[in-house]
Design a protein around this motif. Sequence first.
Motif, PDB file in Angstrom:
ATOM      1  N   PHE A 228       0.768  -1.250   0.000  1.00  0.00           N
ATOM      2  CA  PHE A 228       0.000   0.000   0.000  1.00  0.00           C
ATOM      3  C   PHE A 228       0.800   1.302   0.000  1.00  0.00           C
ATOM      4  N   SER A 229       2.068   1.279   0.351  1.00  0.00           N
ATOM      5  CA  SER A 229       2.805   2.541   0.426  1.00  0.00           C
ATOM      6  C   SER A 229       3.021   3.125  -0.966  1.00  0.00           C
ATOM      7  N   PRO A 230       2.646   4.395  -1.192  1.00  0.00           N
ATOM      8  CA  PRO A 230       2.869   4.993  -2.513  1.00  0.00           C
ATOM      9  C   PRO A 230       4.339   4.958  -2.935  1.00  0.00           C
ATOM     10  N   PHE A 231       5.239   5.154  -1.956  1.00  0.00           N
ATOM     11  CA  PHE A 231       6.668   5.093  -2.244  1.00  0.00           C
ATOM     12  C   PHE A 231       7.374   4.326  -1.128  1.00  0.00           C
ATOM     13  N   VAL A 232       8.421   3.610  -1.509  1.00  0.00           N
ATOM     14  CA  VAL A 232       9.179   2.789  -0.571  1.00  0.00           C
ATOM     15  C   VAL A 232      10.663   3.114  -0.730  1.00  0.00           C
ATOM     16  N   GLU A 233      11.290   3.562   0.362  1.00  0.00           N
ATOM     17  CA  GLU A 233      12.734   3.809   0.328  1.00  0.00           C
ATOM     18  C   GLU A 233      13.505   2.495   0.434  1.00  0.00           C
ATOM     19  N   ILE A 234      14.588   2.420  -0.325  1.00  0.00           N
ATOM     20  CA  ILE A 234      15.553   1.325  -0.217  1.00  0.00           C
ATOM     21  C   ILE A 234      16.953   1.925  -0.211  1.00  0.00           C
ATOM     22  N   ILE A 235      17.839   1.402   0.650  1.00  0.00           N
ATOM     23  CA  ILE A 235      19.252   1.785   0.645  1.00  0.00           C
ATOM     24  C   ILE A 235      19.993   0.722  -0.168  1.00  0.00           C
ATOM     25  N   PRO A 236      20.351   1.000  -1.426  1.00  0.00           N
ATOM     26  CA  PRO A 236      20.916  -0.046  -2.287  1.00  0.00           C
ATOM     27  C   PRO A 236      22.442  -0.169  -2.184  1.00  0.00           C
ATOM     28  N   ASP A 237      22.920  -0.313  -0.939  1.00  0.00           N
ATOM     29  CA  ASP A 237      24.353  -0.559  -0.759  1.00  0.00           C
ATOM     30  C   ASP A 237      24.640  -2.049  -0.628  1.00  0.00           C
ATOM     31  N   PHE A 238      23.567  -2.860  -0.573  1.00  0.00           N
ATOM     32  CA  PHE A 238      23.636  -4.311  -0.412  1.00  0.00           C
ATOM     33  C   PHE A 238      24.234  -4.704   0.943  1.00  0.00           C
ATOM     34  N   ILE A 239      24.271  -3.743   1.867  1.00  0.00           N
ATOM     35  CA  ILE A 239      24.642  -3.990   3.263  1.00  0.00           C
ATOM     36  C   ILE A 239      23.388  -3.892   4.118  1.00  0.00           C
ATOM     37  N   GLN A 251      11.012  -6.488  -8.017  1.00  0.00           N
ATOM     38  CA  GLN A 251      10.042  -7.283  -8.768  1.00  0.00           C
ATOM     39  C   GLN A 251       8.618  -7.088  -8.250  1.00  0.00           C
ATOM     40  N   VAL A 252       8.439  -7.095  -6.918  1.00  0.00           N
ATOM     41  CA  VAL A 252       7.076  -7.081  -6.382  1.00  0.00           C
ATOM     42  C   VAL A 252       6.510  -5.672  -6.202  1.00  0.00           C
ATOM     43  N   VAL A 253       7.374  -4.703  -5.954  1.00  0.00           N
ATOM     44  CA  VAL A 253       6.917  -3.323  -5.785  1.00  0.00           C
ATOM     45  C   VAL A 253       6.904  -2.590  -7.121  1.00  0.00           C
ATOM     46  N   GLY A 254       7.904  -2.853  -7.951  1.00  0.00           N
ATOM     47  CA  GLY A 254       7.987  -2.188  -9.253  1.00  0.00           C
ATOM     48  C   GLY A 254       8.815  -0.930  -9.183  1.00  0.00           C
ATOM     49  N   VAL A 255       9.374  -0.545 -10.317  1.00  0.00           N
ATOM     50  CA  VAL A 255      10.336   0.564 -10.346  1.00  0.00           C
ATOM     51  C   VAL A 255       9.671   1.933 -10.189  1.00  0.00           C
ATOM     52  N   ASN A 256       8.360   2.019 -10.307  1.00  0.00           N
ATOM     53  CA  ASN A 256       7.707   3.326 -10.220  1.00  0.00           C
ATOM     54  C   ASN A 256       7.420   3.776  -8.795  1.00  0.00           C
ATOM     55  N   ARG A 257       7.586   2.875  -7.806  1.00  0.00           N
ATOM     56  CA  ARG A 257       7.272   3.220  -6.419  1.00  0.00           C
ATOM     57  C   ARG A 257       8.490   3.214  -5.499  1.00  0.00           C
ATOM     58  N   ILE A 258       9.639   2.838  -6.006  1.00  0.00           N
ATOM     59  CA  ILE A 258      10.822   2.717  -5.148  1.00  0.00           C
ATOM     60  C   ILE A 258      11.682   3.970  -5.237  1.00  0.00           C
ATOM     61  N   VAL A 259      12.098   4.448  -4.080  1.00  0.00           N
ATOM     62  CA  VAL A 259      12.974   5.617  -3.971  1.00  0.00           C
ATOM     63  C   VAL A 259      14.316   5.157  -3.408  1.00  0.00           C
ATOM     64  N   ALA A 260      15.369   5.329  -4.176  1.00  0.00           N
ATOM     65  CA  ALA A 260      16.705   5.013  -3.673  1.00  0.00           C
ATOM     66  C   ALA A 260      17.187   6.162  -2.790  1.00  0.00           C
ATOM     67  N   VAL A 261      17.685   5.826  -1.615  1.00  0.00           N
ATOM     68  CA  VAL A 261      18.275   6.813  -0.714  1.00  0.00           C
ATOM     69  C   VAL A 261      19.631   6.293  -0.259  1.00  0.00           C
ATOM     70  N   THR A 262      20.476   7.205   0.197  1.00  0.00           N
ATOM     71  CA  THR A 262      21.788   6.765   0.688  1.00  0.00           C
ATOM     72  C   THR A 262      21.801   6.567   2.194  1.00  0.00           C
ATOM     73  N   ASP A 263      21.045   7.385   2.954  1.00  0.00           N
ATOM     74  CA  ASP A 263      21.149   7.388   4.416  1.00  0.00           C
ATOM     75  C   ASP A 263      22.608   7.613   4.820  1.00  0.00           C
ATOM     76  N   SER A 264      23.323   8.402   4.015  1.00  0.00           N
ATOM     77  CA  SER A 264      24.760   8.585   4.211  1.00  0.00           C
ATOM     78  C   SER A 264      25.050   9.428   5.448  1.00  0.00           C
ATOM     79  N   ILE A 265      26.237   9.226   5.999  1.00  0.00           N
ATOM     80  CA  ILE A 265      26.639   9.909   7.228  1.00  0.00           C
ATOM     81  C   ILE A 265      27.933  10.694   7.006  1.00  0.00           C
TER      82      ILE A 265
END
Length: 368
Positions: A228-239, A251-265
């Motif tokens: 149900f979330s319109p957008f979903v953040e993912i940190i794509p560092d694979f950590i 695959q299940v959410v689709g590329v139109n709803r995912i937001v890549a973020v860094t959460d960098s420090i």
Amino acid sequence: MLILSNAKIVTPYKIFTGSVIIDKGKIVEVKEERLQGENLDNMYLLPGFIDIHTHGIKGYDYTSWDDSEKFAKNAIGMRKELLRHGVTTFLPTTVTMSKDNLIEACKGIKEVDEIIGIHLEGPYISEKHPGAQDIRYIRQPDKEEVLACIKESGNKVKTITIAPEKDLDFIPFLLSLGVYPSIGHTDADYITSTKAFSLGANRTTHLFNAMRGFHHRDPGVVLASINFSPFVEIIPDFIHVNEEVVKFVLQVVGVNRIVAVTDSIIATGLSDGEYTLGKIKISVHKGIALTKEGKLAGSTLTMDKAFKNLVRLIGIKDSSLLVSYNPARAIGLNDRGVIEKGKRADLAILDENLNVIKTYVGGEQVYP
């Protein structure tokens, strides 16, 4: 007038060789033909990257200070460093901190005209899932505090991460102020999370991290977000999220709803060592940031690296959605994030190896 010619132009629909004409800070024409201008042969022309969840980079951060002047100085420093990585819009992101410091952070962002807004990650989060945030400052949702933050920031509070189980009615309150509620650092169950999205929460903060875990008899916020979330953040560092799980979400959410973020420090781009996130001491070893208890404490990911990681999974066109178009839409920025007539000329030029060569903001070259 500026003409960027013969580039591989990346749009949400296709990649094609062509030219972009820029005037007065905006894209006035996109043509599938070669024109006289700056030749970008064999280079990719992308909308500038947008990071709506970043705490810091290369010695600058937005979590550790006590007065607005230092917050402003660090926001300016962050901007300069992020431009090197193709980031043309970003939200300096706080952590859970005292009320006085939170107000100072908001005052600081008001002082920096070039930065569009701020992301408050907390303080209205779950004591059960603080992540690397300081549990001493976690508190109940406070309408007066939010109003003060909006006022002191010059109406620059763009988004707030909250735990919805603390007060579901807080979500429509934030929406009424033009603030985008994001669900994160939460112990909400599936029903509560579903209610949060039905009330208008429009994003999930770093899916899987710092939230009730998924279980087949207790799917919690994870499945509610996927459904149900319109957008979903993912940190794509694979950590923060295993690469196979990132593939699954794509695959299940689709590329139109995912937001890549860094959460960098603050340690991003620096050597391993001892640093801080807010008032908490953290250690960075082999690029992985941890608290003394061994919890992940943000990342050392940059958005150009995130883009490269995603390209390996879903290609250039779709990856561009996750790092530019989707984050713009997630916080209501309709004037950027895509190469299209009438949009701001915020652009990143990448070479064949996807390294950032030049960055433009409003049609002006700002890096190198």
